[in-house]
Design a protein around this motif. Sequence first.
Motif, short mmCIF file in Angstrom:
data_model
loop_
_atom_site.label_atom_id
_atom_site.label_comp_id
_atom_site.label_asym_id
_atom_site.label_seq_id
_atom_site.Cartn_x
_atom_site.Cartn_y
_atom_site.Cartn_z
N ARG A 35 -1.41 -12.25 60.72
CA ARG A 35 -0.30 -12.27 59.76
C ARG A 35 -0.09 -10.88 59.17
NH1 ARG A 35 2.46 -15.91 56.60
NH2 ARG A 35 3.15 -15.14 54.57
N ARG A 36 -1.19 -10.25 58.76
CA ARG A 36 -1.09 -8.90 58.20
C ARG A 36 -0.62 -7.91 59.28
NH1 ARG A 36 -4.63 -4.49 57.53
NH2 ARG A 36 -4.15 -3.24 55.69
N ALA A 63 1.34 -8.56 61.81
CA ALA A 63 2.78 -8.76 62.02
C ALA A 63 3.59 -8.08 60.91
CB ALA A 63 3.09 -10.25 62.06
N GLN A 64 3.11 -8.16 59.68
CA GLN A 64 3.80 -7.49 58.58
C GLN A 64 3.80 -5.98 58.75
OE1 GLN A 64 1.46 -9.09 55.35
NE2 GLN A 64 2.86 -10.81 54.98
N GLN A 65 2.66 -5.44 59.20
CA GLN A 65 2.57 -4.01 59.42
C GLN A 65 3.46 -3.56 60.58
OE1 GLN A 65 -1.75 -4.00 59.84
NE2 GLN A 65 -1.91 -2.70 58.03
N MET A 66 3.54 -4.39 61.62
CA MET A 66 4.41 -4.07 62.76
C MET A 66 5.87 -4.06 62.33
SD MET A 66 2.97 -3.54 65.83
CE MET A 66 4.04 -4.25 67.08
N ALA A 67 6.24 -4.99 61.47
CA ALA A 67 7.62 -5.04 60.98
C ALA A 67 7.96 -3.77 60.20
CB ALA A 67 7.83 -6.27 60.12
N THR A 68 7.01 -3.33 59.38
CA THR A 68 7.22 -2.10 58.62
C THR A 68 7.34 -0.91 59.56
OG1 THR A 68 5.97 -2.95 56.74
CG2 THR A 68 6.23 -0.57 56.88
N MET A 69 6.47 -0.87 60.58
CA MET A 69 6.54 0.22 61.55
C MET A 69 7.88 0.24 62.28
SD MET A 69 4.57 0.78 65.14
CE MET A 69 5.82 -0.29 65.88
N SER A 70 8.37 -0.92 62.67
CA SER A 70 9.65 -1.00 63.38
C SER A 70 10.79 -0.44 62.54
CB SER A 70 9.96 -2.45 63.77
OG SER A 70 8.97 -2.97 64.64
#
Length: 230
Positions: free
Chosen positions: A4-5, A7-14
């Motif tokens: 979950r964390r 996925a949140q970090q990947m979204a921020t990176m994107s």
Amino acid sequence: MSWRRFAQQMATMSRDLLKQDSVDTTLARITASATELIGDCDAAGILVVHGGAVETLAPTGQLVIDSDAVQERLGEGPCFDTAQATSEEPVFRIPDLAAQEQRWPRFAPEARELGIGSMMGFLLFTDDENDFGALNLYSRKPGAFTEDSEMAGWLLASHAAVAFSGARTHGRMEYAVATRHTIGQAMGILMNSRNLTSEQAFDVLRRYSQERNIKLREVARQLNEQGSLP
């Protein structure tokens, strides 16, 4: 690993990748993200092969540069093979370089001397069939990369390939616009100084470029700087 964390970090990176204004900054954000998102990843870089020539892009540390240099010198190594798309698999993982490594027998001992304990690499698929790249991750700790690390790296590499391809396309578009602007300025100088039409001015530039084997953009740049053809 908390997916979950992650996925949140990947979204921020994107979102961050969309804000980058050049290929270099895009790649730097990707490799920095690898060290942030994947546990025990001490360094990351992208190895690209252009028609046989090897280039290291966006290394996060000297370890990446040294490893790529060793592989280029030896003509073997996991990153080298993956970047050339000569590996049977688009991903490799070496859990422990201290163990006997049969796939790259000459590279492994030198990698250990560099202080590398574990490695992973992921082929970056792009829309250019002549260019291949690999996102490579390094840890000084043996046994650092697990199956979860590999999955996380694969997801990151998938985003990286899209961003890499998009950034290169954007860069080519910017270069094309700048080239047209440079050539247009040069044509204007010729039209005013020699009383030529736009077609005649472009033909002068083209012939000068062909006769002297100089790129048209470079001819235009020299003309803009000097006010006349050399």
